[in-house]
Design a protein around this motif. Structure first.
Motif, PDB file in Angstrom:
ATOM      1  N   SER A 414       0.819  -1.206   0.000  1.00 19.12           N
ATOM      2  CA  SER A 414       0.000   0.000   0.000  1.00 19.12           C
ATOM      3  C   SER A 414       0.855   1.258   0.000  1.00 19.12           C
ATOM      4  N   LYS A 419       3.296   7.298   1.739  1.00 21.14           N
ATOM      5  CA  LYS A 419       2.092   8.111   1.560  1.00 21.14           C
ATOM      6  C   LYS A 419       1.830   8.946   2.807  1.00 21.14           C
ATOM      7  N   GLU A 605      -6.690   4.422   1.514  1.00 28.14           N
ATOM      8  CA  GLU A 605      -6.222   5.800   1.284  1.00 28.14           C
ATOM      9  C   GLU A 605      -7.442   6.632   0.937  1.00 28.14           C
ATOM     10  N   GLU A 618      -9.431   6.522  -2.404  1.00 28.87           N
ATOM     11  CA  GLU A 618      -8.606   6.658  -3.612  1.00 28.87           C
ATOM     12  C   GLU A 618      -7.883   5.371  -3.971  1.00 28.87           C
ATOM     13  N   ASP A 619      -7.551   4.599  -2.925  1.00 22.04           N
ATOM     14  CA  ASP A 619      -6.848   3.343  -3.166  1.00 22.04           C
ATOM     15  C   ASP A 619      -7.192   2.418  -2.018  1.00 22.04           C
ATOM     16  N   PRO A 679     -12.550   2.944  -5.614  1.00 23.24           N
ATOM     17  CA  PRO A 679     -11.136   3.015  -5.982  1.00 23.24           C
ATOM     18  C   PRO A 679     -10.720   1.688  -6.589  1.00 23.24           C
ATOM     19  N   PRO A 680      -9.512   1.596  -7.110  1.00 21.74           N
ATOM     20  CA  PRO A 680      -8.992   0.269  -7.429  1.00 21.74           C
ATOM     21  C   PRO A 680      -8.954  -0.525  -6.117  1.00 21.74           C
ATOM     22  N   ARG A 682      -7.291  -3.540  -4.535  1.00 22.25           N
ATOM     23  CA  ARG A 682      -6.147  -4.416  -4.853  1.00 22.25           C
ATOM     24  C   ARG A 682      -6.105  -5.553  -3.843  1.00 22.25           C
TER      25      ARG A 682
END
Lengths: 744, 298, 165
Positions: A414, A419, A605, A618-619, A679-680, A682
């Protein structure tokens, strides 16, 4: 030991072709000769007695089949755990939309008009709508004290730890109701014959739950009730117990009219009248050292069950057992309580109590981190359960799980640290504030404690005329991949190609009771039994001399055909047996709560726009250890779908209540995420195996909805420095908090 | 489905003349239905009072976009998809094109019409602030002939318009020549697509000489979902016109917005939130205007 | 109840569905969704909400995606309709159908017909869509099972197959 050929492959979905060509037949796609449509007249008040029922004389009521409580042949209840929920209100109503009366007619449009032509007068009684009002007991609406159930988990010596604490951290966390929002509404068709009894076809998860409920309602023996699950357009728990109610209604109308009756809800009726996720309130009080080590604490977990007990005791059980999360609690006292309010009864929704108590736990960990002055990463690392530790129910962790390492991997994929540092800088200017948040959690798969032993699931496998095999289970497909995975397991166990294995429709006349399709148990528990039954069928063939010990698929098919020619049928059954050394004490609420846990670390995120106060994800990283990935695409699909629902739970899905009735019962104003909102997602897996699950699999259906909400709210806390304790968290709520901070 | 189709009539005359004659002969009896994205929702919910409907969906006279030297004339029957895909509109009237892209998903954009959006007169309608900002004019048609009036003031109250019972909107006219302006629009809803707006803004502005630091020379600000009708914020425009853009001005504008609008608490949002966000959006527009001097909206 | 010969309000409406000419006798305000499902037996098109929000009822009308629950039958007169049943050519699945199968784009399947038709409209307009194009093109079709990720994969895969580089 040969490598598996089929397990671990993304084989084609068994019923997939029908789904992409429009050939799949759901209940509303079906009709029967002479079929009538059924509809339900429902209470317009929250609590009271029925004074009078009047039928508008402009209608010719002789054209209608009309059913009231008096028409019920057996017991007026929807039999589940307790028997307190009436099938039709008999003089007394306890929630808005409670069913009172049923109508059937051949014209569905005319029927709709008729529902509005029945006028009911009530004597109202004072009603209660919140947890707090229920606890106050100024009105007793259920039992003697509005309390459906309580649990107590006690480990160590909680009263001794406070004086040793460097910090005592308190917090209160709440979660709202959530609508399952399967895209296919509830629906059934029922028919009745004196000879055969009742048959119900429907969109449902648990044919045998409906079967049991209809036996009690209609006073019929088991062989005179038949329930058939048809293609089901999503469920998520919302079709676990509710179908017993709608099936009961259709059955009563079928008995009364002598014709088949279809009841299919429209969206508004489905949203306002059927079950939702239990609203919750969790209070934490935790003793912590200055190094961030939890010495112990008290957790009060309370859920709102609505007007009748239905599944609340089991939801409470799971929520209470998960309340301590994936941490080592040397001492803890956990009190769980389910209380009554005058709302339609709440029910099962993916996670089943765990998303609620885990939201609180993971928010509280960030709070502890803040108070103690340690990072959210370190506070978790220092408290994680390790092999040999015991959970809050004193279950010893026997597998070699390393949560610290799992955490490290999640942080890497991540890009958490980079970040966090970057956002810290960037947040100093501009109106977009970004943050990252973590949730670490677990989910116990299968029924709690002695539940699986009590279910005593049975699975069958039978030989087919073409030499292939057929799986016989009451486990249902509703998108999660039951058909595919169970056939995969069978094919692997038999040594046949996947194409040679099929699965019977979930028809109680045809399949044994392999238990309900809930609790993330299907691949793990039922799959294990499928494997056993397959080994059993091979043993039968070998014992008969028709199959050599080492054989090819062709030889197996030939043996199957030969056996059928000689004996007429070829079947093998496997029954659940509780594993050795797994012991649960129902009285003390202690012991091995689950055969295994799946473990996860999720990282969200978020970006909060201070012009509009909207938070967007966002992610999203979803990393979990799940024993064995049986089917990569199905497994990823389960995680992505659960995460999406968790994002909805956190940021979008709010039930607007007024006097116990949902006001926003439409897709336009009950907001679930669209493709433009997510968001994507993952997804990453680790596989440690599982001795209790087929081919090492652990259950994963519910795990992914436990983590997103706290990860997201933790991230928003990171972005804004404001710590929210309640979901759904809407822009309006973020605005009010920011405005309040500004004023100080 | 909570209405009985047997209780309703729907006819589809081939020409506009036939429709306006019908409306003149039987005023108030026939509800015009174009794409149906509003009417059919009410119908399915059992909440459509009208029993007789006349389809205006296929009328050629209501379709098409005319590019004239001074104005762009949009047929009331143009769908949101047609607005989005029309090169002239995307180029010269970007606020309208973006509003069309916000409205529902693709399926609803293929059926919803600009005329329908106006006549349905929801205060939350996405394209109405753009029409106010562009100072649109409407051509109305009836058996009595045509009349043209400014869109400003067309909405007289919650879901009430100046449309006479025998009238239809025939076309929407928008003046050209706005290339030196900043076109700014934003919609705030509960999610990124398929959301009824909580607050919506469409604004145009230009600085003197087109130079950063110049005073605001022309400005138009329109907002939706904060009053019973879409609003043109003329008081706010008056306050900022002729002044150079700085933080203080944006603040002044924000406060003036709060004084003018009348947002409510409803099932979608709160009055306080709407007021705050409307103010923020206007302030953001003013600041962007100051930063770009009115260069064309990208 | 009155029998069908007395349903005076009904009219004959003709259109083409999946390449075949059809004429039905229905009320003008019958929903196109119900005409497809009940009159023509094309039950692949689904009802999820009845208010044009979920997209399960999407069909293609003259090549454009529409929510059939919001279209009165009379307004479909003379149109060219495509439903999910019209995509496959006998046993041969379309590129989108095959991609949805292979990529996990269908779980419970109830949103799938509408989702595939919405994808078809998208790929007809944009042969090489970006992820943002796909998100926007499908934003009127709700899926509760997949979280959309594998649907995006399916559409991207179908785009690749329809346009080999």
């Amino acid at each position: 030991m040969t490598e598996e050929q089929i397990i671990g492959q993304s084989v084609p979905r068994k019923e997939g072709r029908d789904k992409v060509t429009g050939a799949a037949r759901y209940i509303d796609d079906m009709t029967m000769p002479g079929m009538l449509y059924g509809a339900t007249v429902r209470s317009q008040i929250s609590r009271g007695t029925i004074k009078n029922i009047a039928f508008d004389p402009q209608f010719d009521w002789s054209e209608f089949a009309i059913v009231t409580a008096k028409d019920i042949p057996g017991k007026n209840c929807v039999a589940l755990i307790g028997d307190d929920q009436p099938c039709l209100a008999d003089g007394r109503v306890n929630h808005p939309e409670e069913p009172i009366l049923l109508l059937a007619h051949s014209d569905p449009h005319f029927l709709r008009m008729a529902v509005d032509a029945v006028s009911i007068e009530y004597d109202r009684l004072p009603a209660i709508f919140t947890l707090e009002e229920s606890e106050e007991r100024s009105q007793i609406i259920w039992g003697t004290d509005n309390t459906f159930k309580t649990f107590l988990i006690a480990k160590g010596d909680v009263d001794q730890i406070w004086e040793k604490a460097d910090y005592i951290v308190e917090g209160e966390y709440t979660t709202g109701a959530q609508e399952q929002l399967y895209i296919e509404n509830n629906g059934v068709i029922a028919s009745f014959h004196d000879q055969h009894g009742i048959t119900v076809w429907g969109s449902l998860q648990c044919p045998y739950y409906v079967h049991k409920a209809l036996m009690t309602l209609c006073n019929l023996p088991a062989e005179k009730v038949r329930v058939v699950q048809v293609e089901t357009g999503g469920a998520f728990g919302g079709k676990e117990d509710y179908p017993s109610m709608i099936a009961a209604h259709a059955a009563l109308l079928a008995i009364k009219s002598g014709q088949p009756v279809k009841i299919v809800y429209d969206r508004m009726e489905d949203m306002t009248a059927t079950t939702k996720r239990h609203p919750s309130r969790t209070r934490h009080r935790t003793a912590v050292t200055k190094d961030g080590k939890i010495l112990g604490g008290e957790i009060d977990f309370t859920i709102d069950g609505g007007a009748y007990s239905t599944l609340s005791s089991v939801v409470l059980s799971r929520g209470t057992i998960h309340a301590g999360g994936s941490y080592d609690w040397p001492s803890v006292r956990i009190r769980g309580k389910a209380v009554a309010t005058n709302a339609p009864p709440h029910g099962a929704f993916r996670g089943f109590g765990a998303p609620q108590s885990l939201f609180a736990m993971e928010r509280h960990m960030d709070r502890i981190a803040q108070v103690v002055g340690i990072s959210p990463v370190e506070i978790r690392r220092r408290n994680f359960l390790k092999p040999g530790d015991r959970t809050t129910t004193e279950q010893t962790i026997r597998e070699e799980i390393d949560l610290g390492k799992l955490l490290d991997r999640a942080l890497v994929v991540s890009d958490y640290h980079a970040k966090k540092a970057r956002f810290s800088r960037e947040n100093e200017v501009g109106t977009i504030k970004k943050g990252v948040g973590i949730a670490a959690f677990l989910h116990g798969a299968g029924f709690t404690g002695s539940g699986e032993r009590y279910l005593a699931s049975v699975v069958g496998v039978e030989g087919c005329a073409d030499g292939g095999m057929r799986v016989l289970v009451s486990s249902t497909e509703f998108g999660q991949g039951t058909n595919t995975v169970l056939c995969q397991i069978a094919a692997e166990a038999l040594g046949l190609p996947y194409e040679d294995v099929r699965i019977a429709p979930a028809d109680t006349k045809r399949v044994p009771n392999s238990g309900p399709t809930v609790a993330s148990r299907t691949a793990m528990v039922v799959g294990s039994l499928v494997r056993s039954a397959c080994l059993g069928i091979k043993q039968t063939l070998m014992a008969s001399g028709m199959l050599p010990k080492s054989h090819s698929p062709e030889q197996l098919r030939a043996a199957c055909k030969a056996y059928l020619a000689a004996h007429g049928e070829l079947r093998s059954f496997a029954r659940y047996e509780a594993p050795e050394g797994v012991f649960w004490d129902d009285q003390k609420y202690r012991g091995e709560a689950y055969a295994c846990f799946a473990w996860a670390i999720y990282v969200a995120e978020v970006a909060v726009d201070l012009t509009t106060y909207r938070a967007s994800v966002e992610d999203f990283v979803a990393l979990q250890e799940i024993g064995r990935v049986l089917h990569p695409i199905l497994a990823k699909g389960q995680i992505a779908g659960g995460v999406a629902q968790g994002i909805g739970f956190a940021l979008y899905e709010k039930v607007a209540w007024k006097n116990g009735r949902m006001q926003n019962g439409q897709m336009t104003n009950y907001i679930m995420p669209t493709s433009a909102d997510l968001p994507p997602i993952r997804v990453f897996f680790e596989e440690m195996g599982n001795v209790h699950g087929a081919y090492g699999a652990k259950g994963i259906g519910e795990l992914p909805i436990d983590g997103p909400a706290p990860a997201i709210v933790n991230a928003i806390g990171d972005a804004l420095g404001t710590h929210f304790a309640s979901i759904p968290l809407l822009p309006e709520d973020i605005f009010e908090a920011v405005a309040a901070d500004r004023e100080q | 489905m909570r209405s009985n189709p047997a209780d309703y009539s729907l006819i589809a005359p081939a020409k506009l003349d036939e429709v306006v004659s019908l409306l003149a002969d039987e005023p108030g009896q026939w509800l015009p239905i174009a794409g149906g994205t509003d009417v059919m929702v009410q119908y399915a919910a059992g909440r459509l009072p009208a029993r007789k409907l006349v389809s205006i969906w296929n009328l050629a006279e209501l379709r098409g976009v005319e590019i004239l030297p001074d104005e762009i004339r949009i047929g009331a029957g143009c769908t949101y998809t047609e607005l989005r895909e029309h090169h002239g509109i995307a180029q010269e009237l970007p606020l309208l094109a973006s509003a069309a892209g916000w409205t529902g998903g693709i399926a609803n954009q293929n059926r919803g019409t600009l005329g329908g959006n106006i006549v349905n007169a929801s205060p939350a309608a996405d394209s109405l602030p753009a029409l106010l900002a562009y100072e649109a004019e409407l051509i109305l048609v009836s058996a009595r002939g045509e009349r043209r009036l400014p869109y400003l003031g067309f909405h007289t109250g919650y879901k009430k318009t100046k449309l006479a019972p025998d009238e239809l909107i025939r076309a929407i006219c928008l003046r050209r020549g706005l290339s030196g302006y900043l076109h700014y629009s934003r919609k705030v809803g509960a999610r990124n697509a398929q959301a009824i707006s909580k607050v919506c803004i469409a604004a145009l502005g230009r600085l003197r000489g087109g130079v950063i630091g110049g005073e605001i020379e022309d400005v138009r600000i329109a907002v939706g979902s904060v009053a019973p009708v879409p609003l043109r914020l003329t008081e706010v425009e008056r306050i900022v016109k002729g002044k150079p853009v700085d933080r203080e001005l944006a603040h002044l504008a924000r406060r003036a917005v709060a004084a003018r609008i009348q947002p409510i608490d409803d099932i979608r949002s709160t009055a306080r939130y709407r007021s705050e966000v409307a103010g923020n959006l206007v302030a953001e527009f003013i600041e962007q205007l100051g930063a770009t001097a009115g260069r064309p909206h990208e | 109840m009155t029998d069908s010969s007395e349903h005076q309000g009904q009219c004959e409406i003709s259109f083409t569905v999946n390449g075949e000419a059809k004429t039905v006798r229905v009320y003008a305000m019958e929903r196109l969704l119900d005409v497809l499902r009940l009159e023509l037996g094309l039950t692949g098109t689904k009802e999820g909400c009845g208010e044009g929000e979920c997209g399960s009822c999407s069909v293609l009308m003259n090549g454009g995606l529409v929510n059939s629950c919001l279209i009165p039958a009379l307004q479909a007169a003379g149109s060219n309709l495509t439903t999910i049943e019209g995509l496959a050519e006998g046993p041969q699945l379309s590129a989108l159908q095959a991609a949805f199968l292979e990529c996990g784009g269908a779980q419970c399947g109830i949103c799938t017909p509408g989702m595939i038709l919405a994808s078809r409209q998208l790929l007809d307009k944009k042969t090489d869509p970006t992820l943002d194009d796909i998100r926007e093109g499908l934003s009127g079709n709700l899926c509760r099972c997949t979280g959309y990720m594998q649907i995006f994969d399916a559409v991207a895969e179908a785009a690749r197959r329809r346009n080999p580089a």
